[in-house]
Enzyme design. Structure first.
Site, short mmCIF file in Angstrom:
data_model
loop_
_atom_site.label_atom_id
_atom_site.label_comp_id
_atom_site.label_asym_id
_atom_site.label_seq_id
_atom_site.Cartn_x
_atom_site.Cartn_y
_atom_site.Cartn_z
N LEU A 1 53.39 40.87 43.38
CA LEU A 1 54.21 41.42 42.37
C LEU A 1 53.19 40.64 41.15
CD1 LEU A 1 55.88 43.64 41.55
CD2 LEU A 1 57.64 42.10 41.39
N ASP A 2 52.42 41.53 40.29
CA ASP A 2 52.02 40.95 39.00
C ASP A 2 52.80 39.92 38.23
OD1 ASP A 2 49.51 42.36 39.74
OD2 ASP A 2 50.04 44.18 38.76
N ARG A 3 52.22 39.06 37.65
CA ARG A 3 52.81 38.37 36.73
C ARG A 3 53.50 38.78 35.74
NH1 ARG A 3 50.93 34.27 32.31
NH2 ARG A 3 52.44 32.66 32.23
N ASP A 4 52.91 39.98 35.15
CA ASP A 4 53.74 40.50 34.02
C ASP A 4 54.56 41.60 34.48
OD1 ASP A 4 51.49 42.02 34.83
OD2 ASP A 4 50.83 42.64 32.92
N SER A 5 54.83 41.71 35.84
CA SER A 5 55.83 42.86 36.26
C SER A 5 56.96 42.04 36.92
CB SER A 5 55.29 43.45 37.50
OG SER A 5 54.09 44.19 37.24
#
Length: 320
Positions: free
Chosen positions: A82-86
């Site tokens: 899961l992306d860091r900004d998600s």
């Protein structure tokens, strides 16, 4: 006086054609040993509501927040990323087979996202997401896309950038792929950039009753109970092809067998085809081939005699 040098006898010279003996070198023992399968009681599955700007890994040289700041359970790893900004749901397990089952593209595990976008997409743009859009790495698979009510979620820190003149709305998007930043690229493709992205569900696991930064432990499911992509072929597919191939080969064998028989036998088989159809179909020669009317033996090989030239043709090339 010259010193006598030992001479090499011809019988002692090495044979140039002889193979040199191989020197077997000991192979280094591989350090990777196959891990034994986990007992059902030892299999673990954790659900984590990953906060915003947390790396989906346990170490970071830059000192940023990682999963180590929220997970204390040893020996488990993230099943997917899961992306860091998600934000949102992340599964962690110590079972390698379960991890592969959840992350392999061929399994097509459905994932549900709550996406806050800039503007309000029209029905035509949502229909484009449902049909698949062309990204720089190819067409996306058909996705689920609809406008949803604003969910009761935790506040983000820092909050999203809001513009007074541009409204925002929430979309529910379901995909079965896992390309890099796929949902963000999909919404940008239809002209509605993503402002906030929360993964709500992976398969049947959801964020319900799980606060931001919290995790809970669940019994790891049996792999047989997990839904799989239907990759089996349709019933009966391929059987007609094999049947046609077999029939074709039989016909070819009959033709080759018939060509290798004597000409008299072929003529007799053709003459008796009406009275003995089964033997003619199998290409079998009659037990007593008919003799020629003139009583002279005929050649048993293929006919090689030249046909006489037609009248009026002087060049003999057979053209009419």
């Amino acid at each position: 006086m010259k010193s006598a040098r030992p001479r090499l006898s011809l019988s002692q010279r090495p044979d140039k054609g002889a193979a040199k003996p191989r020197i077997q070198q000991a192979r280094p023992a591989s350090g990777t040993e196959r891990k034994p399968e986990l007992a059902p009681a030892d299999r673990k599955l954790l659900l984590l509501n990953k906060p915003y700007m947390v790396l989906c890994q346990f170490t970071d040289e830059a000192g940023r927040e990682t999963l180590k700041d929220y997970i204390r359970e040893p020996g488990i790893y993230a099943a997917g990323r899961l992306d860091r900004d998600s934000e949102g749901l992340l599964l962690l397990t110590n079972d390698g087979k379960l991890q592969a089952r959840l992350t392999q593209p061929g399994e097509k595990t459905p994932k549900t996202y709550w996406v806050q976008v800039e503007g309000v997409p029209s029905e035509e743009k949502l229909a484009a997401l449902r049909a698949g859009v062309e990204l720089n790495d190819g067409m996306t698979l058909p996705a689920g896309a609809r406008i949803m009510d604003s969910p009761a979620v935790w506040p983000r820190n820092p909050p999203i950038r809001e513009r007074k003149e541009i409204p925002t709305c929430w979309l529910e998007i379901k995909i079965v792929e896992g390309r890099n930043r796929q949902v963000r690229r999909m919404t940008a493709h239809i002209g509605h950039p993503t402002l906030r992205l929360i993964r709500y569900a992976i398969g049947d696991w959801t964020l319900d009753d799980l606060a931001c930064g919290e995790s809970c432990s669940l019994p790891a499911p049996e792999l047989a109970a997990l839904p799989r992509a239907n990759t089996s072929r349709r019933d009966g597919q391929g059987t007609p092809d094999r049947a046609v191939k077999s029939t074709t080969n039989n016909n070819i064998d009959d033709k080759l067998r018939n060509q290798n028989r004597p000409k008299a036998a072929r003529d007799a088989a053709g003459a008796s085809s009406n009275s003995r159809p089964h033997g003619a179909e199998r290409g079998l020669a009659p037990s007593h081939p008919a003799k020629p009317a003139d009583g002279k033996p005929r050649s048993t090989g293929r006919g090689t005699a030249r046909r006489p030239a037609r009248a009026g043709n002087g060049n003999g090339n057979g053209q009419s």
